[in-house]
Design a protein around this motif. Structure first.
Motif, short mmCIF file in Angstrom:
data_model
loop_
_atom_site.label_atom_id
_atom_site.label_comp_id
_atom_site.label_asym_id
_atom_site.label_seq_id
_atom_site.Cartn_x
_atom_site.Cartn_y
_atom_site.Cartn_z
N UNK A 49 0.84 -1.20 0.00
CA UNK A 49 0.00 0.00 0.00
C UNK A 49 0.87 1.25 0.00
N UNK A 50 1.89 1.23 0.83
CA UNK A 50 2.84 2.34 0.92
C UNK A 50 3.45 2.63 -0.45
N UNK A 51 3.88 1.57 -1.11
CA UNK A 51 4.49 1.71 -2.44
C UNK A 51 3.52 2.37 -3.43
N UNK A 52 2.28 1.86 -3.43
CA UNK A 52 1.29 2.41 -4.36
C UNK A 52 1.05 3.89 -4.09
N UNK A 53 1.02 4.25 -2.81
CA UNK A 53 0.79 5.65 -2.46
C UNK A 53 1.96 6.52 -2.92
N UNK A 70 12.67 3.18 4.08
CA UNK A 70 13.33 3.46 2.80
C UNK A 70 12.31 3.82 1.73
N UNK A 71 11.17 3.16 1.79
CA UNK A 71 10.13 3.37 0.78
C UNK A 71 9.37 4.68 1.02
N UNK A 72 9.63 5.32 2.16
CA UNK A 72 9.03 6.62 2.40
C UNK A 72 8.07 6.71 3.56
N UNK A 73 7.95 5.64 4.34
CA UNK A 73 7.10 5.73 5.53
C UNK A 73 7.74 6.69 6.53
N UNK A 74 6.88 7.46 7.21
CA UNK A 74 7.42 8.45 8.15
C UNK A 74 7.85 7.80 9.44
N UNK A 75 7.06 6.82 9.86
CA UNK A 75 7.31 6.20 11.17
C UNK A 75 6.89 4.75 11.14
N UNK A 76 7.39 4.04 12.12
CA UNK A 76 7.01 2.64 12.26
C UNK A 76 6.59 2.43 13.71
N UNK A 77 5.32 2.11 13.94
CA UNK A 77 4.85 1.89 15.30
C UNK A 77 4.79 0.40 15.59
N UNK A 78 5.30 0.03 16.77
CA UNK A 78 5.19 -1.36 17.19
C UNK A 78 3.84 -1.53 17.88
N UNK A 79 3.11 -2.57 17.52
CA UNK A 79 1.83 -2.82 18.19
C UNK A 79 2.10 -3.51 19.53
N UNK A 80 1.23 -3.35 20.52
CA UNK A 80 0.02 -2.52 20.47
C UNK A 80 0.37 -1.03 20.53
#
Lengths: 208, 157
Positions: free
Chosen positions: A86-90, A118-128
């Motif tokens: 999804x990130x890539x498509x966006x 690398x693909x452009x996500x701003x952040x990565x949240x660990x669940x929960x």
């Protein structure tokens, strides 16, 4: 439309787990965001106006195309289309690539995190995901908003003639402006939200 | 007098919560859920937990049937089910259930049928214990609210 005094940013949350959708919706609403939740990447793309088929699915109301999305938060592990897909498509879409994207995952896999960033996500949240994580969203939204306002100001100041409709202006801008200024959104009307501390952009009131 | 009943119930609830935390049945995430409940969403926790129960029971039933035949066990499907159960357990703070899922997943990745079967039993047992205790908590809360009701009723204050 008059400029609204209060900002309420709109977040699109994508997660195939019903329970996690409930959670993220509550987390976002508690943090004063307007929320839309969907259960798949393809539904998210529909909402964002990037459909594979030309016909409007009945489950997507036309209202939603007019509602600007200020941030997308998506689960990584989803069937059919992962959060990464999804990130890539966006990011590949000229109209959507400036919308900040945050990825969530229940597994701490460094290579996965790295790939997303690398693909452009701003952040990565660990669940929960925690309430405190919600505080990390605003800077990304504001950055995106500032970029948008800046481009609108450039549009106003430029000597491009033509109609006042933004989509036409932006198309022209795409042709004329230099690469570093070429990130424009062509599908969204500017909404009536204003970043509280900016007071001098009077051109905003001219947008209907 | 009614106030005393409410106070006693509250103390019992705290004791039960402390026990569940101590046993590792629940973790900090469960407290986070409480924080998300407010006047605008007064039944948030019970709604989330109800969904958790419903989905978990479906997953456990599926896991049972997936392990029914040793010869044609789909370990990939088992892994997918476990990931779902792990995810939702982690989201509500069901720590022990999640831990068992991890071990179960490892067994399925090794196509270890008897290991999987054994771990399914443990999982069912852990889930049962969690459900029982959460029901107790919710019942205590309902009684506490009723007992405190006469004292805190807006019309009477």
């Amino acid at each position: 439309m008059a400029v609204a005094a209060e900002t309420q940013f709109h977040v699109l949350a994508v997660d195939d787990s019903r329970l996690d959708r409930m959670l993220i919706e509550r987390l976002l609403k508690t943090s004063s965001y307007q929320v839309t939740t969907v259960d798949s990447g393809s539904k998210a793309l529909q909402i964002l106006g990037l459909q594979d088929d030309q016909t409007n699915s009945p489950s997507v109301s036309s209202d939603q195309h007019d509602t600007e999305v200020n941030l997308i938060i998506t689960d990584y592990c989803m069937p059919e289309m992962t959060g990464y897909d999804l990130l890539k498509k966006i990011k590949e879409s000229s109209s959507l690539k400036d919308i900040p994207v945050v990825i969530m995952s229940s597994e701490n896999v460094p290579s996965r995190i790295h790939r997303c960033l690398e693909e452009g996500a701003e952040e990565f949240f660990l669940k929960p995901v925690q309430l405190s994580d919600m505080n990390r969203l605003k800077p990304h939204i504001l950055k995106g908003k500032y970029k948008e306002l800046h481009q609108q100001q450039v549009l106003q100041n430029s000597s491009i003639t033509g109609s006042n409709h933004n989509s036409n202006k932006r198309k022209a801008m795409d042709d004329e402006i230099s690469p570093e200024m070429s990130k424009t959104k062509t599908h969204k009307q500017p909404d009536s939200t204003v970043i509280p501390y900016i007071t001098s952009f009077s051109f905003l009131t001219s947008f209907e | 007098m009614l106030g005393l009943g409410a106070a006693r119930l509250e103390a019992d609830m705290n004791r039960l919560m402390a026990l569940l935390f101590h046993q590792g049945v629940l973790d900090e995430q469960f407290m986070q859920l409480q924080q998300l409940q407010d006047e605008s969403s007064p039944n948030f926790v019970s709604e989330v937990i109800s969904i958790y129960f419903r989905e978990s029971e479906k997953l456990l039933k599926n896991l049972r049937s997936l392990l029914a035949d040793r010869e044609c066990t789909d370990y990939t499907k088992i892994g997918i089910h476990l990931n779902q159960l792990m995810g939702s357990s982690s989201s509500i703070g069901a720590k022990r259930v999640r831990t068992v899922c991890l071990a179960f997943r490892a067994a399925s990745e090794h196509s270890n049928w008897s290991g999987c079967l054994r771990l399914l039993e443990v999982l069912e047992h852990e889930y049962c214990y969690l459900k029982t205790k959460l029901h107790e908590l919710f019942q205590m809360e309902q009684h506490r609210v009723m007992a405190a009701g006469a004292r805190y009723h807006p019309a009477l204050s």
